[in-house]
Design a protein around this motif. Structure first.
Motif, PDB file in Angstrom:
ATOM      1  N   PHE A 121       0.691  -1.042  -0.352  1.00 40.13           N
ATOM      2  CA  PHE A 121      -0.347  -0.239  -0.121  1.00 40.13           C
ATOM      3  C   PHE A 121       0.642   1.495  -0.024  1.00 40.13           C
ATOM      4  N   SER A 122       0.372   2.474  -0.856  1.00 36.78           N
ATOM      5  CA  SER A 122       0.954   3.261  -0.989  1.00 36.78           C
ATOM      6  C   SER A 122       0.972   4.497   0.150  1.00 36.78           C
ATOM      7  N   LEU A 123       1.662   5.192   0.179  1.00 33.64           N
ATOM      8  CA  LEU A 123       1.230   6.230   1.158  1.00 33.64           C
ATOM      9  C   LEU A 123       0.576   7.483   0.853  1.00 33.64           C
ATOM     10  N   GLY A 124       0.454   7.435  -0.498  1.00 33.44           N
ATOM     11  CA  GLY A 124       0.388   8.197  -1.315  1.00 33.44           C
ATOM     12  C   GLY A 124      -0.112   8.008  -2.652  1.00 33.44           C
ATOM     13  N   ALA A 125      -0.228   9.188  -3.995  1.00 30.34           N
ATOM     14  CA  ALA A 125      -1.212   9.255  -4.726  1.00 30.34           C
ATOM     15  C   ALA A 125      -0.888   8.727  -5.456  1.00 30.34           C
ATOM     16  N   GLY A 126       0.857   9.432  -5.347  1.00 31.81           N
ATOM     17  CA  GLY A 126       1.626   8.338  -6.591  1.00 31.81           C
ATOM     18  C   GLY A 126       2.331   7.728  -6.101  1.00 31.81           C
ATOM     19  N   GLN A 154      -6.722  -0.446  -6.409  1.00 25.17           N
ATOM     20  CA  GLN A 154      -5.836  -0.815  -7.068  1.00 25.17           C
ATOM     21  C   GLN A 154      -4.843  -0.537  -8.391  1.00 25.17           C
ATOM     22  N   VAL A 155      -2.917  -0.411  -8.467  1.00 24.82           N
ATOM     23  CA  VAL A 155      -3.077  -0.205  -9.234  1.00 24.82           C
ATOM     24  C   VAL A 155      -2.701  -0.908 -10.543  1.00 24.82           C
ATOM     25  N   ASP A 156      -2.695  -0.138 -11.377  1.00 23.86           N
ATOM     26  CA  ASP A 156      -2.239  -1.978 -12.528  1.00 23.86           C
ATOM     27  C   ASP A 156      -0.690  -1.657 -13.222  1.00 23.86           C
ATOM     28  N   PRO A 157       0.164  -2.009 -13.193  1.00 25.41           N
ATOM     29  CA  PRO A 157       1.636  -2.042 -12.946  1.00 25.41           C
ATOM     30  C   PRO A 157       1.357  -2.236 -14.579  1.00 25.41           C
ATOM     31  N   ASP A 158       1.668  -2.932 -15.241  1.00 23.41           N
ATOM     32  CA  ASP A 158       1.017  -2.579 -16.649  1.00 23.41           C
ATOM     33  C   ASP A 158       0.800  -1.447 -17.221  1.00 23.41           C
ATOM     34  N   ARG A 159       0.148  -0.346 -16.361  1.00 17.91           N
ATOM     35  CA  ARG A 159       0.098   0.881 -16.543  1.00 17.91           C
ATOM     36  C   ARG A 159       1.238   1.526 -16.172  1.00 17.91           C
ATOM     37  N   GLY A 160       1.064   1.563 -15.001  1.00 21.97           N
ATOM     38  CA  GLY A 160       3.058   2.201 -14.656  1.00 21.97           C
ATOM     39  C   GLY A 160       1.597   3.493 -13.461  1.00 21.97           C
ATOM     40  N   TYR A 161       0.703   2.958 -13.334  1.00 24.34           N
ATOM     41  CA  TYR A 161       0.019   4.727 -12.127  1.00 24.34           C
ATOM     42  C   TYR A 161      -1.793   4.213 -12.088  1.00 24.34           C
ATOM     43  N   PHE A 186      10.838  -4.413  -8.094  1.00 23.39           N
ATOM     44  CA  PHE A 186       9.814  -4.135  -7.444  1.00 23.39           C
ATOM     45  C   PHE A 186       8.875  -5.919  -7.913  1.00 23.39           C
ATOM     46  N   PRO A 187       8.343  -6.273  -6.442  1.00 24.78           N
ATOM     47  CA  PRO A 187       7.287  -7.151  -6.805  1.00 24.78           C
ATOM     48  C   PRO A 187       5.698  -7.134  -7.687  1.00 24.78           C
ATOM     49  N   LYS A 188       6.147  -6.866  -8.661  1.00 22.94           N
ATOM     50  CA  LYS A 188       4.568  -5.953  -9.625  1.00 22.94           C
ATOM     51  C   LYS A 188       3.491  -7.608  -9.513  1.00 22.94           C
ATOM     52  N   HIS A 189       3.729  -8.368  -9.122  1.00 19.95           N
ATOM     53  CA  HIS A 189       2.636  -9.759  -8.943  1.00 19.95           C
ATOM     54  C   HIS A 189       2.099  -9.388  -7.514  1.00 19.95           C
ATOM     55  N   ILE A 190       2.277  -8.853  -6.802  1.00 23.20           N
ATOM     56  CA  ILE A 190       1.634  -8.287  -5.672  1.00 23.20           C
ATOM     57  C   ILE A 190       0.822  -7.011  -5.359  1.00 23.20           C
ATOM     58  N   PRO A 191      -0.334  -7.515  -5.285  1.00 21.72           N
ATOM     59  CA  PRO A 191      -1.836  -6.922  -5.117  1.00 21.72           C
ATOM     60  C   PRO A 191      -0.915  -5.278  -4.481  1.00 21.72           C
ATOM     61  N   PHE A 192      -1.604  -3.550  -4.868  1.00 19.28           N
ATOM     62  CA  PHE A 192      -0.657  -2.689  -4.800  1.00 19.28           C
ATOM     63  C   PHE A 192      -1.667  -1.696  -4.911  1.00 19.28           C
ATOM     64  N   ALA A 193      -2.027  -1.188  -3.842  1.00 18.84           N
ATOM     65  CA  ALA A 193      -2.913  -0.202  -3.605  1.00 18.84           C
ATOM     66  C   ALA A 193      -2.812   1.301  -3.578  1.00 18.84           C
ATOM     67  N   ARG A 194      -3.329   2.533  -4.091  1.00 16.57           N
ATOM     68  CA  ARG A 194      -1.671   3.410  -4.028  1.00 16.57           C
ATOM     69  C   ARG A 194      -3.826   4.565  -3.022  1.00 16.57           C
ATOM     70  N   VAL A 195      -3.347   5.745  -2.928  1.00 18.65           N
ATOM     71  CA  VAL A 195      -4.023   6.503  -1.729  1.00 18.65           C
ATOM     72  C   VAL A 195      -5.177   7.018  -2.933  1.00 18.65           C
ATOM     73  N   VAL A 196      -6.726   7.209  -3.015  1.00 18.37           N
ATOM     74  CA  VAL A 196      -7.815   8.354  -3.652  1.00 18.37           C
ATOM     75  C   VAL A 196      -8.817   8.523  -2.614  1.00 18.37           C
ATOM     76  N   ASP A 197      -8.884   9.678  -2.870  1.00 20.70           N
ATOM     77  CA  ASP A 197      -9.298  10.416  -1.209  1.00 20.70           C
ATOM     78  C   ASP A 197      -9.955  12.076  -1.193  1.00 20.70           C
ATOM     79  N   ASP A 198     -10.729  11.827  -0.957  1.00 26.13           N
ATOM     80  CA  ASP A 198     -11.369  12.982  -1.570  1.00 26.13           C
ATOM     81  C   ASP A 198     -11.232  14.216  -0.752  1.00 26.13           C
ATOM     82  N   GLU A 199     -10.182  14.416   0.984  1.00 27.34           N
ATOM     83  CA  GLU A 199      -9.467  15.775   1.247  1.00 27.34           C
ATOM     84  C   GLU A 199      -8.386  15.375   0.384  1.00 27.34           C
TER      85      GLU A 199
END
Ligand code: NDP
Ligand code: OXD
Length: 309
Positions: free
Chosen positions: A63-68, A302-309, A78-91
């Protein structure tokens, strides 16, 4: 169940308490105090040193602490096969929109000229067009770009966005793909960059792009430093083609003291503060995603590692 945490800002007790509140059986460890790496099932981090994540062979979620997420993908291991999420948040989106509104208004109302005039005690009026006749263009129409576009539209600006795929944001003209970039640029008087940093977007704000903006246009970059080629931006401002820029992010951060961007009279620098995710919200999101992984569900954001963002 153990989670490894890494951030530049250490608030170990706070993170341990708040994560423990949401996931009671979670043991929180703070990098570099990893303990037995085989215990680590989750990682919550920003700018983890390269190679470290690949060393946790029982990792189930990152889990990323930020959006980027560019700094994750910059890690060659970077282990691209592991589920990976970033922050999307109203605030987070709200804070970014404040930054964008503040600096769009500054450029729209010629504040850089007035700052310079004030130094020399010069009283010289210049009246901006009405907002509906001021064309603002946003590169990147994701969570942050679309949020800023909506609010600019609400203030009455003539707003357009550019993204990979077409968008439908109320009152905002949508341009997409490389083919429509030039038309988007030709109409854009105030350009805001809210793209993610990928191979395709690195150096996008260069001599060529700046030359396609109309005379007197300005640039605001709260995206990532490497989106801008600094020498090209300085040259475009010095030639008078670009009237000024506001930069929040830089190729090297903190921006080195001797960097010419600091002292350019038509460039405003802020120290990567455009927005930040609130720690409480980040902890809640991480906890929700841990539950989802344990229940075999899809991650939030969830971030798509193939898209890269
Ligand atoms: P998103 O992933 O939600 O949005 C990215 C947008 O960029 C999407 O609209 C996407 O198009 C578009 N895009 C990506 N690649 C291309 C391309 N090659 N050509 C055209 N459009 C492209 O990101 P967020 O809005 O959440 O965040 C954007 C960035 O803001 C982050 O990656 C980070 O770098 C920066 N940021 C800066 C902060 C600061 O304090 N300065 C704070 C937080 C974030 P499509 O929708 O079609 O996929
Ligand atoms: C982010 C940032 O990506 O703070 O969240 O830049």
């Amino acid at each position: 169940m153990a989670l490894i945490f890494h951030s530049k800002i250490r608030r170990d007790d706070w993170w341990r308490e708040v994560l423990g509140k949401y996931v009671p059986d979670l043991e929180v460890r703070f990098y570099p105090d990893v303990g037995n790496p085989d215990d680590i099932e989750y990682a919550l981090c920003f700018a983890m040193p390269h190679g470290v994540l690949a060393g946790f062979k029982n990792l189930k979620g990152i889990f990323s602490l930020g959006a980027g997420v560019d700094h994750f993908f910059a890690d060659p291991d970077f282990p691209k096969h592991i589920p990976f999420a970033r922050v999307v948040d109203d605030e987070l989106t709200g804070r970014m929109s404040e930054y964008v509104l503040q600096h769009v208004l500054n450029h729209h109302r010629y504040q850089i000229d007035y700052d310079l005039q004030q130094k020399d005690h010069i009283w010289k009026e210049r009246f901006p067009p009405s907002a509906r006749n001021r064309k603002v263009g946003i590169l990147g129409m994701g969570a942050l770009g679309a949020g800023a576009a909506e609010r600019l539209n609400y203030l009455g600006f003539d707003v357009a966005g550019w993204s990979r795929s077409p968008k439908d944001v109320d009152g905002v003209q949508s341009f997409h793909g490389k083919d429509q970039l030039d038309t988007f640029l030709e109409r854009t008087e105030i350009l805001v960059c809210l793209l993610p940093l990928t191979d395709e977007t690195t150096g996008i704000i260069n001599k060529d792009l700046l030359g396609k903006l109309p005379e007197g246009a300005s640039v605001i970059n709260p995206g990532r430093g490497p989106h801008v080629v600094p020498e090209d931006l300085i040259a475009a401002i010095d030639s008078g083609h670009i009237s000024g820029a506001t930069l929040d992010v830089f190729i090297e951060e903190p921006l080195p003291a001797e960097d010419p961007l600091w002292s350019h009279p038509r460039i405003r620098v802020t120290p990567h503060v455009a927005s930040v995710a609130s720690p409480n919200r980040v902890a809640q999101l991480a906890a929700e995603n841990i539950k989802r992984i344990e229940e075999g569900k899809e991650l939030l954001n969830q971030v798509d590692p193939d898209r890269g963002y």
